[in-house]
Motif scaffolding. Structure first.
Motif, PDB file in Angstrom:
ATOM      1  N   MET A 202      -4.298  -5.779  47.170  1.00 35.91           N
ATOM      2  CA  MET A 202      -5.171  -5.922  47.903  1.00 35.91           C
ATOM      3  C   MET A 202      -5.554  -7.281  47.263  1.00 35.91           C
ATOM      4  N   ALA A 203      -6.827  -7.341  47.877  1.00 32.59           N
ATOM      5  CA  ALA A 203      -7.577  -8.653  47.740  1.00 32.59           C
ATOM      6  C   ALA A 203      -9.518  -8.064  47.456  1.00 32.59           C
ATOM      7  N   ASN A 204      -9.719  -8.770  46.174  1.00 30.37           N
ATOM      8  CA  ASN A 204     -11.229  -8.652  45.383  1.00 30.37           C
ATOM      9  C   ASN A 204     -12.317  -9.377  47.045  1.00 30.37           C
ATOM     10  N   CYS A 205     -13.782  -8.615  47.161  1.00 30.46           N
ATOM     11  CA  CYS A 205     -14.426  -9.082  48.202  1.00 30.46           C
ATOM     12  C   CYS A 205     -14.425 -10.338  48.562  1.00 30.46           C
ATOM     13  N   MET A 206     -15.019 -11.172  47.182  1.00 24.78           N
ATOM     14  CA  MET A 206     -15.024 -12.691  46.966  1.00 24.78           C
ATOM     15  C   MET A 206     -14.245 -13.512  48.273  1.00 24.78           C
ATOM     16  N   HIS A 207     -13.540 -12.676  48.033  1.00 28.05           N
ATOM     17  CA  HIS A 207     -12.388 -14.113  48.547  1.00 28.05           C
ATOM     18  C   HIS A 207     -11.773 -13.458  49.455  1.00 28.05           C
ATOM     19  N   TYR A 208     -12.318 -12.297  50.714  1.00 22.01           N
ATOM     20  CA  TYR A 208     -12.078 -12.456  52.124  1.00 22.01           C
ATOM     21  C   TYR A 208     -13.525 -12.218  52.728  1.00 22.01           C
ATOM     22  N   ARG A 209     -14.842 -12.199  51.815  1.00 21.20           N
ATOM     23  CA  ARG A 209     -16.250 -12.255  52.339  1.00 21.20           C
ATOM     24  C   ARG A 209     -16.248 -13.025  53.764  1.00 21.20           C
ATOM     25  N   GLY A 210     -16.663 -14.560  53.611  1.00 25.38           N
ATOM     26  CA  GLY A 210     -16.862 -15.626  53.694  1.00 25.38           C
ATOM     27  C   GLY A 210     -15.259 -15.909  55.296  1.00 25.38           C
ATOM     28  N   ARG A 211     -14.862 -15.349  55.850  1.00 27.34           N
ATOM     29  CA  ARG A 211     -13.400 -14.504  56.929  1.00 27.34           C
ATOM     30  C   ARG A 211     -14.171 -13.346  57.847  1.00 27.34           C
ATOM     31  N   VAL A 212     -14.571 -12.305  57.456  1.00 27.61           N
ATOM     32  CA  VAL A 212     -15.319 -11.428  57.929  1.00 27.61           C
ATOM     33  C   VAL A 212     -16.670 -11.400  58.663  1.00 27.61           C
ATOM     34  N   TYR A 213     -17.684 -12.251  57.665  1.00 32.41           N
ATOM     35  CA  TYR A 213     -18.585 -12.883  58.122  1.00 32.41           C
ATOM     36  C   TYR A 213     -18.433 -14.068  59.181  1.00 32.41           C
ATOM     37  N   GLY A 214     -17.481 -14.573  58.380  1.00 34.54           N
ATOM     38  CA  GLY A 214     -17.612 -16.104  59.783  1.00 34.54           C
ATOM     39  C   GLY A 214     -18.144 -17.120  58.752  1.00 34.54           C
ATOM     40  N   SER A 216     -17.369 -19.322  56.241  1.00 33.55           N
ATOM     41  CA  SER A 216     -15.900 -19.734  55.629  1.00 33.55           C
ATOM     42  C   SER A 216     -16.174 -20.800  55.914  1.00 33.55           C
ATOM     43  N   ASN A 217     -15.451 -22.232  55.605  1.00 35.75           N
ATOM     44  CA  ASN A 217     -15.379 -23.962  55.989  1.00 35.75           C
ATOM     45  C   ASN A 217     -14.351 -23.476  57.019  1.00 35.75           C
ATOM     46  N   THR A 218     -13.549 -22.684  56.647  1.00 38.23           N
ATOM     47  CA  THR A 218     -12.290 -22.291  57.247  1.00 38.23           C
ATOM     48  C   THR A 218     -12.006 -21.189  58.209  1.00 38.23           C
ATOM     49  N   LYS A 219     -11.864 -21.766  59.063  1.00 32.41           N
ATOM     50  CA  LYS A 219     -12.236 -19.889  60.156  1.00 32.41           C
ATOM     51  C   LYS A 219     -10.958 -20.324  61.204  1.00 32.41           C
ATOM     52  N   TYR A 220     -10.829 -18.878  61.654  1.00 33.55           N
ATOM     53  CA  TYR A 220      -9.416 -18.591  62.476  1.00 33.55           C
ATOM     54  C   TYR A 220      -9.806 -17.981  63.465  1.00 33.55           C
ATOM     55  N   ASN A 221      -9.382 -17.226  63.893  1.00 29.19           N
ATOM     56  CA  ASN A 221      -9.235 -15.871  65.287  1.00 29.19           C
ATOM     57  C   ASN A 221      -9.456 -14.929  64.436  1.00 29.19           C
ATOM     58  N   ILE A 222     -10.105 -13.488  64.839  1.00 27.27           N
ATOM     59  CA  ILE A 222     -10.025 -12.741  63.985  1.00 27.27           C
ATOM     60  C   ILE A 222     -10.464 -11.218  64.328  1.00 27.27           C
ATOM     61  N   ASP A 223      -9.883 -10.146  64.024  1.00 30.15           N
ATOM     62  CA  ASP A 223     -10.660  -8.632  65.696  1.00 30.15           C
ATOM     63  C   ASP A 223     -11.209  -8.440  65.081  1.00 30.15           C
ATOM     64  N   PRO A 224     -11.962  -8.785  65.774  1.00 25.20           N
ATOM     65  CA  PRO A 224     -13.222  -7.862  65.876  1.00 25.20           C
ATOM     66  C   PRO A 224     -13.495  -6.674  65.033  1.00 25.20           C
ATOM     67  N   SER A 225     -13.031  -5.476  65.361  1.00 21.46           N
ATOM     68  CA  SER A 225     -12.784  -4.688  65.066  1.00 21.46           C
ATOM     69  C   SER A 225     -12.437  -4.350  63.292  1.00 21.46           C
ATOM     70  N   PHE A 226     -11.281  -5.429  62.817  1.00 25.78           N
ATOM     71  CA  PHE A 226     -10.920  -5.912  61.674  1.00 25.78           C
ATOM     72  C   PHE A 226     -12.163  -6.072  60.815  1.00 25.78           C
ATOM     73  N   ALA A 227     -12.282  -7.321  61.318  1.00 23.02           N
ATOM     74  CA  ALA A 227     -14.179  -7.497  60.563  1.00 23.02           C
ATOM     75  C   ALA A 227     -14.785  -7.126  60.277  1.00 23.02           C
ATOM     76  N   GLU A 228     -14.841  -5.821  61.289  1.00 26.60           N
ATOM     77  CA  GLU A 228     -16.736  -4.919  60.999  1.00 26.60           C
ATOM     78  C   GLU A 228     -15.393  -3.752  60.066  1.00 26.60           C
ATOM     79  N   SER A 229     -14.725  -3.210  59.755  1.00 24.96           N
ATOM     80  CA  SER A 229     -14.277  -2.406  59.374  1.00 24.96           C
ATOM     81  C   SER A 229     -14.118  -3.030  57.731  1.00 24.96           C
ATOM     82  N   ARG A 230     -13.859  -4.102  57.628  1.00 23.87           N
ATOM     83  CA  ARG A 230     -14.210  -4.438  55.917  1.00 23.87           C
ATOM     84  C   ARG A 230     -15.427  -5.537  55.745  1.00 23.87           C
ATOM     85  N   ARG A 231     -16.416  -5.629  56.607  1.00 26.19           N
ATOM     86  CA  ARG A 231     -17.310  -5.544  56.551  1.00 26.19           C
ATOM     87  C   ARG A 231     -17.775  -4.277  55.488  1.00 26.19           C
TER      88      ARG A 231
END
Length: 329
Positions: A202-214, A216-231
């Motif tokens: 598992m990973a802590n919220c602080m490590h993936y927060r920027g990705r699921v909220y868009g 972070s400085n590094t941006k990659y495609n993310i599945d919208p439903s996946f991002a919402e479930s992580r948020r």
């Protein structure tokens, strides 16, 4: 004159012997072999497996032990320096992010205690981590392999800035990942296979927060439903640390399989550094192969684990077999 000559000759031989011993101690990875303890501690693998099966089994501590091996080998080689506690004279790698979230130390200590009873002052803590990480993978349903043994333990941990600079970041891009692994003698295929360790854990919220909220400085495609479930697990602002832990692989989070790569293909990598492996980069073909062929992933992962386990400490590093893994003798 003859006596003096003999003394001089003896002193020269003693000096040569001392140099040879120091060289062996400082470069304890030169002659790793699976049968290293065949005579001195023949039960070593049985003892490690027994403790791992009893304490870890298929539970959450298995990914933690596997993670210890990675974080140890990436900083000054596989020398168990990650296990050292801080002292008034030495820093600890444990106190540096992302090592502050490491666990599994008590399992390693229990294995070491059992080995000290069976074969005192013989098996290094670095070898304990190497065997235990292999057993962690196997206990989670993954591959097994012969672990080359004969490592020694460093007497000193790396300094904090050095530790921080040599551990991959959750926001590293593919170029940076290939560079960091390459500096350790691991190629892009090794890097892609070893990244599959994130099929568990598992990973802590602080490590993936920027990705699921868009954000972070590094941006990659993310599945919208996946991002919402992580948020739902990770608010846009809030406490850090263990809050909002999420599994790398939602489908089979405690099974060592190839689902991680299928997640990447679906743009459901939890960290930016995960998704960096897929989406137009140079290792897309490997991700696709591992995603469809679990056996190929298992074979390459095992080979890469052996290769990573061969990363030596720096030449001249004072080495020993620690009696307690958290402190030098």
């Amino acid at each position: 004159m003859m006596v003096s000559s003999r003394i001089t000759s003896w002193a020269a031989l003693a000096l040569l012997f001392f140099i040879a011993v120091v060289a062996h101690t400082a470069n304890g990875h030169d002659h790793l072999s699976a049968g290293y303890y065949a005579k001195t501690c023949p039960n070593v693998e049985r003892i490690v497996w027994s403790v791992m099966a009893n304490r870890v089994g298929g539970g959450r501590m298995a990914p933690a032990v596997l993670r210890l091996f990675f974080h140890d080998c990436f900083v000054n080689g596989c020398d168990a320096s990650v296990l050292l506690d801080a002292t008034p004279f030495s820093e600890s790698e444990k106190d540096v992010e992302p090592n502050t979230s490491l666990t599994g130390f008590t399992v390693i200590d229990e294995i070491k205690s059992a080995l000290e009873r069976d074969c005192p002052a013989t098996v290094s803590c670095a070898d304990v981590i190497a065997i235990a990480s292999r057993d962690a993978v196997t206990l989670l349903g993954g591959p097994t392999w012969n672990v080359p043994l004969g490592r020694k333990d460093s007497r000193f941990a790396a300094r904090r800035e050095f530790t921080r600079a040599h551990l991959p970041s959750p926001n590293d891009n593919l170029t940076e990942l290939i560079r960091m692994f390459g500096e350790l003698g691991l190629d892009a295929r090794d890097m892609t296979a070893l990244s599959g360790a994130h099929t568990v854990g598992m990973a802590n919220c602080m490590h993936y927060r920027g990705r699921v909220y868009g954000t972070s400085n590094t941006k990659y495609n993310i599945d919208p439903s996946f991002a919402e479930s992580r948020r739902q697990l990770c608010p846009p602002q809030g406490p850090i640390g263990d809050a909002g832990k999420a599994p790398f692989d939602v489908t089979t989070p405690m099974k060592f399989d190839n689902a991680y790569y299928r997640d990447l293909i679906a743009h459901q990598g939890l960290l930016n550094s995960d998704q960096a492996l897929y989406g137009g980069g140079g290792v897309d073909n490997l991700v696709e192969m591992y995603g469809t062929d679990g056996d190929a992933f298992g074979r390459d992962f095992a080979k890469a684990m052996v290769k990573m386990g061969n990363i030596p400490p720096p030449k001249g590093m004072p080495m020993e077999v620690r009696l307690q893994c958290s402190k030098a003798n």
